[in-house]
Scaffold this motif. Structure first.
Motif, PDB file in Angstrom:
ATOM      1  N   ILE A   1       0.848  -1.190   0.000  1.00 18.19           N
ATOM      2  CA  ILE A   1       0.000   0.000   0.000  1.00 18.19           C
ATOM      3  C   ILE A   1       0.887   1.245   0.000  1.00 18.19           C
ATOM      4  O   ILE A   1       2.041   1.190   0.431  1.00 18.19           O
ATOM      5  N   THR A   2       0.349   2.357  -0.497  1.00 19.37           N
ATOM      6  CA  THR A   2       1.072   3.626  -0.514  1.00 19.37           C
ATOM      7  C   THR A   2       0.277   4.667   0.262  1.00 19.37           C
ATOM      8  O   THR A   2      -0.958   4.632   0.309  1.00 19.37           O
ATOM      9  N   LEU A   3       1.008   5.614   0.875  1.00 16.45           N
ATOM     10  CA  LEU A   3       0.406   6.691   1.647  1.00 16.45           C
ATOM     11  C   LEU A   3       0.972   8.017   1.156  1.00 16.45           C
ATOM     12  O   LEU A   3       2.170   8.138   0.896  1.00 16.45           O
ATOM     13  N   GLY A   4       0.114   9.052   1.024  1.00 12.43           N
ATOM     14  CA  GLY A   4       0.591  10.361   0.608  1.00 12.43           C
ATOM     15  C   GLY A   4      -0.525  11.251   0.122  1.00 12.43           C
ATOM     16  O   GLY A   4      -1.711  10.968   0.330  1.00 12.43           O
ATOM     17  N   LYS A   5      -0.134  12.343  -0.573  1.00 14.60           N
ATOM     18  CA  LYS A   5      -1.092  13.323  -1.063  1.00 14.60           C
ATOM     19  C   LYS A   5      -1.569  13.043  -2.481  1.00 14.60           C
ATOM     20  O   LYS A   5      -2.587  13.577  -2.919  1.00 14.60           O
ATOM     21  N   ALA A   6      -0.791  12.269  -3.250  1.00 14.39           N
ATOM     22  CA  ALA A   6      -1.082  12.103  -4.672  1.00 14.39           C
ATOM     23  C   ALA A   6      -2.406  11.368  -4.886  1.00 14.39           C
ATOM     24  O   ALA A   6      -2.795  10.500  -4.091  1.00 14.39           O
ATOM     25  N   ARG A   7      -3.066  11.735  -5.961  1.00  9.04           N
ATOM     26  CA  ARG A   7      -4.250  10.968  -6.342  1.00  9.04           C
ATOM     27  C   ARG A   7      -3.809   9.565  -6.736  1.00  9.04           C
ATOM     28  O   ARG A   7      -2.832   9.374  -7.440  1.00  9.04           O
ATOM     29  N   GLY A   8      -4.555   8.565  -6.297  1.00  9.42           N
ATOM     30  CA  GLY A   8      -4.229   7.192  -6.651  1.00  9.42           C
ATOM     31  C   GLY A   8      -3.499   6.428  -5.568  1.00  9.42           C
ATOM     32  O   GLY A   8      -3.319   5.223  -5.699  1.00  9.42           O
ATOM     33  N   VAL A   9      -3.058   7.103  -4.480  1.00  9.76           N
ATOM     34  CA  VAL A   9      -2.442   6.353  -3.383  1.00  9.76           C
ATOM     35  C   VAL A   9      -3.537   5.603  -2.633  1.00  9.76           C
ATOM     36  O   VAL A   9      -4.724   5.928  -2.727  1.00  9.76           O
ATOM     37  N   ASP A  10      -3.125   4.605  -1.877  1.00  9.95           N
ATOM     38  CA  ASP A  10      -4.110   3.799  -1.148  1.00  9.95           C
ATOM     39  C   ASP A  10      -4.638   4.510   0.094  1.00  9.95           C
ATOM     40  O   ASP A  10      -5.798   4.343   0.463  1.00  9.95           O
ATOM     41  N   VAL A  11      -3.770   5.290   0.751  1.00  4.08           N
ATOM     42  CA  VAL A  11      -4.176   6.030   1.942  1.00  4.08           C
ATOM     43  C   VAL A  11      -3.874   7.497   1.675  1.00  4.08           C
ATOM     44  O   VAL A  11      -2.706   7.898   1.621  1.00  4.08           O
ATOM     45  N   SER A  12      -4.913   8.297   1.493  1.00  4.81           N
ATOM     46  CA  SER A  12      -4.754   9.711   1.158  1.00  4.81           C
ATOM     47  C   SER A  12      -4.623  10.543   2.436  1.00  4.81           C
ATOM     48  O   SER A  12      -5.453  10.448   3.336  1.00  4.81           O
ATOM     49  N   LEU A  13      -3.559  11.355   2.493  1.00  5.74           N
ATOM     50  CA  LEU A  13      -3.269  12.157   3.685  1.00  5.74           C
ATOM     51  C   LEU A  13      -3.071  13.613   3.290  1.00  5.74           C
ATOM     52  O   LEU A  13      -2.629  13.916   2.186  1.00  5.74           O
ATOM     53  N   GLY A  14      -3.385  14.507   4.196  1.00  8.12           N
ATOM     54  CA  GLY A  14      -3.136  15.928   3.985  1.00  8.12           C
ATOM     55  C   GLY A  14      -2.142  16.442   5.002  1.00  8.12           C
ATOM     56  O   GLY A  14      -1.567  15.691   5.781  1.00  8.12           O
ATOM     57  N   GLY A  15      -1.934  17.747   4.974  1.00 11.43           N
ATOM     58  CA  GLY A  15      -1.064  18.375   5.959  1.00 11.43           C
ATOM     59  C   GLY A  15       0.285  18.746   5.400  1.00 11.43           C
ATOM     60  O   GLY A  15       0.788  18.137   4.449  1.00 11.43           O
ATOM     61  N   TRP A  16       0.864  19.791   6.002  1.00  6.94           N
ATOM     62  CA  TRP A  16       2.168  20.272   5.571  1.00  6.94           C
ATOM     63  C   TRP A  16       3.221  19.211   5.859  1.00  6.94           C
ATOM     64  O   TRP A  16       3.232  18.578   6.903  1.00  6.94           O
TER      65      TRP A  16
ATOM     66  N   ASP B   1       2.955  -2.019  16.402  1.00  2.00           N
ATOM     67  CA  ASP B   1       3.753  -0.820  16.138  1.00  2.00           C
ATOM     68  C   ASP B   1       2.851   0.375  15.846  1.00  2.00           C
ATOM     69  O   ASP B   1       1.767   0.239  15.266  1.00  2.00           O
ATOM     70  N   SER B   2       3.314   1.559  16.250  1.00  2.00           N
ATOM     71  CA  SER B   2       2.608   2.795  15.934  1.00  2.00           C
ATOM     72  C   SER B   2       3.338   3.506  14.796  1.00  2.00           C
ATOM     73  O   SER B   2       4.552   3.383  14.633  1.00  2.00           O
ATOM     74  N   LEU B   3       2.578   4.271  14.015  1.00  2.00           N
ATOM     75  CA  LEU B   3       3.118   4.967  12.847  1.00  2.00           C
ATOM     76  C   LEU B   3       2.442   6.326  12.749  1.00  2.00           C
ATOM     77  O   LEU B   3       1.212   6.419  12.840  1.00  2.00           O
ATOM     78  N   VAL B   4       3.246   7.400  12.581  1.00  2.00           N
ATOM     79  CA  VAL B   4       2.702   8.745  12.404  1.00  2.00           C
ATOM     80  C   VAL B   4       3.253   9.316  11.103  1.00  2.00           C
ATOM     81  O   VAL B   4       4.472   9.403  10.909  1.00  2.00           O
ATOM     82  N   VAL B   5       2.340   9.682  10.193  1.00  2.00           N
ATOM     83  CA  VAL B   5       2.707  10.291   8.918  1.00  2.00           C
ATOM     84  C   VAL B   5       2.111  11.698   8.910  1.00  2.00           C
ATOM     85  O   VAL B   5       0.887  11.848   8.956  1.00  2.00           O
ATOM     86  N   GLY B   6       2.976  12.716   8.876  1.00  2.00           N
ATOM     87  CA  GLY B   6       2.471  14.071   9.042  1.00  2.00           C
ATOM     88  C   GLY B   6       1.917  14.214  10.448  1.00  2.00           C
ATOM     89  O   GLY B   6       2.630  14.076  11.429  1.00  2.00           O
ATOM     90  N   LYS B   7       0.610  14.443  10.557  1.00  2.00           N
ATOM     91  CA  LYS B   7      -0.039  14.514  11.864  1.00  2.00           C
ATOM     92  C   LYS B   7      -1.074  13.408  12.048  1.00  2.00           C
ATOM     93  O   LYS B   7      -1.883  13.469  12.966  1.00  2.00           O
ATOM     94  N   THR B   8      -1.028  12.403  11.177  1.00  2.00           N
ATOM     95  CA  THR B   8      -1.996  11.313  11.233  1.00  2.00           C
ATOM     96  C   THR B   8      -1.364  10.077  11.859  1.00  2.00           C
ATOM     97  O   THR B   8      -0.287   9.652  11.430  1.00  2.00           O
TER      98      THR B   8
END
Length: 426
Positions: free
Chosen positions: A353-368, A411-418
Motif C-alpha cells: 500500500i502507498t500513503l501520501g497526497k497524490a491521487r491514486g495512493v491507497d491512503v490519502s493524507l493531507g497536511g504540511w 507498532d505505531s506509525l505517524v505520517v504528518g499529523k496522522t
C-alpha cells in the motif's frame, strides 16, 4: 521589506528591480531583461532575514550561484537554484547591475576557501599587504562589517581598486591602500574580521548560460502520474510514480516489483529529471521496449506504452479518487494485518500500500510536510512489513523518526499529523 542578513557585498551600480516578493514568474522577466542587454554583469538575489541566495550574471547569462547564511557561503548548482529559491518562504528578490570585479569576488566566496580568515584584532593588515606585494600576488582582501563587506583588489601585489560596502563610512582620499587601512581602523565601520583570497580563477557552473526559464522547467516537480501495469491486456496493478525514481524488477527492493522469470531482478528505471520522465534499461536480459523498439535511455510520457518482460506499462493520469490495486504481482501468502487510522478506519496489509497526497495512493493524507507519495508499506514475511519513505520524507515509528523500518503487530506509525497502528487480523 525584511532586514538583511549580515555581511552584504558592496552595492551594484543600479537595481533593475529591488525588494519584490519572489515569484517564479520573475525568472522569465529576468530572462527578458538579460536578452535586452540590461544586465551584462550583476546579481539576482532572493533573500529572507536569514538567507541570501545569489545567482551571478556574467556576460548577460546566469554564471554561478551560491547561498549565504550566518555560518558562511555555499556553492549552489544552477540546476538547484529554482529549488532553493522555492524553499525560501517570504523571500524578496532583486536584480542589480554590478562591476565585473564584484561579481568575481562573489564567485570567489562561493567556490573557494580563503587563504586567510581571522578576527581583525589578530591581524596586522599592513604586514599582510606588504607580504602580498612582495609576492606579487593577485588577491582580494575583504573586511566584514556588521552589515557589509569592503573589498580591496590587488594586481601583482599592488592595490588597484577599492569597493566600500557601506559608503557612509567612506574615509576619502586617493590612495586605495590608505583608504582601506583607515576604514579598518574606523570604529564606525564595525569591522569584525578579515579574509584574504589568492585563488581568483573561477570555474563556471556546468549549466552556465542556461536561461532561468529552462532551469525552472528542469527543476519543476513531476506532474501527477500513475504507472499502470497490464498483462494480456488486463490491468493488474497501478501505482503512483514515486519521485525521483522508480526501479522496476523482480527484486523486493524495487519500487515496482514484477515477479516473473521474464523480468530481471533490476530490469529498468523510470526517473523524473530536468523536466521530463526518462525510461532506462538497466542491462536486463530481455531488454526494455518502447513502441516495440529496444531502448537504452529515452524520454517517455503519457500515451507511450513500454514493455518489461510479459508486462505492458504506461504512464497515465491518476484517477480523481484514491484506488487500490486488485492484484499485487508476485505476492506470497503472508499472515495479514491491518493499518488502523483515526476513527477506526483501516486498510488490510495483505499487499503493498502507498500513503501520501497524490491521487491514486491507497491512503490519502493531507497536511504540511506530507509528500505526494510519502511512504510505501510492503509485506515481506509472516506478520512483518517493510516501510520505506520517498522524497526525503520521514515518519515516526514507535516515536522514532525514520525513513525506513520494519513494522510488526502493535507498532505505531505517524505520517504528518496522522497516527496509525498495525494490528493483527481478527
Amino acid at each position: 521589506m525584511p532586514g538583511m542578513i549580515p555581511a552584504r557585498f558592496p552595492p551594484g551600480d543600479a537595481a533593475l528591480f529591488s525588494g519584490r516578493p519572489y515569484e517564479e514568474t520573475l525568472l522569465a522577466e529576468v530572462d527578458g531583461l538579460l536578452r535586452q542587454g540590461a544586465c551584462s554583469h550583476g546579481t539576482l538575489e532572493v533573500e529572507t532575514e536569514e538567507s541570501r541566495l545569489t545567482c551571478l550574471i556574467h556576460r548577460g547569462v546566469p554564471h554561478l550561484a551560491g547561498l549565504q547564511e550566518d555560518d558562511g557561503f555555499f556553492w549552489v548548482s544552477l540546476h538547484d537554484f529554482p529549488v532553493r529559491a522555492r524553499q525560501l518562504r517570504g523571500a524578496y528578490c532583486s536584480l542589480v547591475r554590478s562591476d565585473p570585479a564584484r561579481v568575481l569576488l562573489c564567485a570567489v566566496h562561493f567556490r573557494n576557501r580563503p587563504f586567510l580568515q581571522a578576527s581583525l584584532e589578530l591581524v596586522d593588515l599592513e604586514h599582510v599587504l606588504d607580504v602580498l606585494a612582495a609576492e606579487g600576488q593577485d588577491a582580494v582582501m575583504a573586511l566584514e562589517g556588521s552589515i557589509a563587506r569592503s573589498l580591496l583588489f590587488l594586481q601583482k601585489g599592488k592595490p588597484v581598486r577599492l569597493y566600500m560596502g557601506n559608503p557612509a563610512v567612506e574615509p576619502g582620499g586617493q590612495d586605495a591602500r590608505e583608504r582601506f587601512l583607515r576604514h579598518a581602523r574606523d570604529p564606525r565601520a564595525e569591522v569584525r574580521k578579515v579574509e584574504v583570497f589568492k585563488k581568483l580563477v573561477i570555474t563556471p557552473d556546468p549549466e552556465a548560460g542556461t536561461p532561468f526559464a529552462q532551469l525552472l522547467a528542469a527543476a519543476s516537480p513531476p506532474p501527477p502520474r500513475n504507472v499502470v501495469v497490464r498483462f494480456g491486456g488486463r490491468e493488474v496493478l497501478q501505482r503512483p510514480f514515486m519521485p525521483p525514481a522508480m526501479t522496476l524488477g523482480r527484486d523486493r527492493t524495487c519500487e515496482l516489483m514484477l515477479d516473473s522469470l521474464g523480468v530481471s531482478r533490476r530490469h529498468a528505471r523510470l526517473t523524473w529529471e530536468r523536466g521530463m520522465f526518462m525510461l532506462e534499461d538497466l542491462g536486463s536480459a530481455n531488454g526494455t521496449l518502447l513502441g516495440g523498439r529496444p531502448v537504452t535511455r529515452n524520454p517517455v510520457d503519457r500515451g507511450m506504452p513500454f514493455t518489461v518482460g510479459e508486462y505492458e506499462l504506461e504512464l497515465i493520469d491518476p484517477p480523481e479518487l484514491a484506488t487500490s490495486s486488485t492484484v499485487y504481482i508476485g505476492t506470497e501468502a503472508h499472515a495479514s494485518g491491518y493499518l488502523v487510522g483515526p476513527g477506526g478506519a483501516s486498510i488490510e496489509l495483505l499487499r503493498e500500500i502507498t500513503l501520501g497526497k497524490a491521487r491514486g495512493v491507497d491512503v490519502s493524507l493531507g497536511g504540511w510536510g506530507v509528500r505526494a507519495v510519502h511512504a510505501r508499506i510492503r509485506p515481506i514475511g509472516p506478520g512483518i512489513w517493510h516501510l520505506r519513505c520517498f522524497e526525503n520524507g520521514k515518519v515516526l515509528v514507535n516515536k522514532q523518526k525514520v525513513s525506513e523500518a520494519e513494522l510488526r503487530y502493535g507498532d505505531s506509525l505517524v505520517v504528518g499529523k496522522t497516527s496509525f497502528f498495525v494490528v493483527s487480523k481478527a
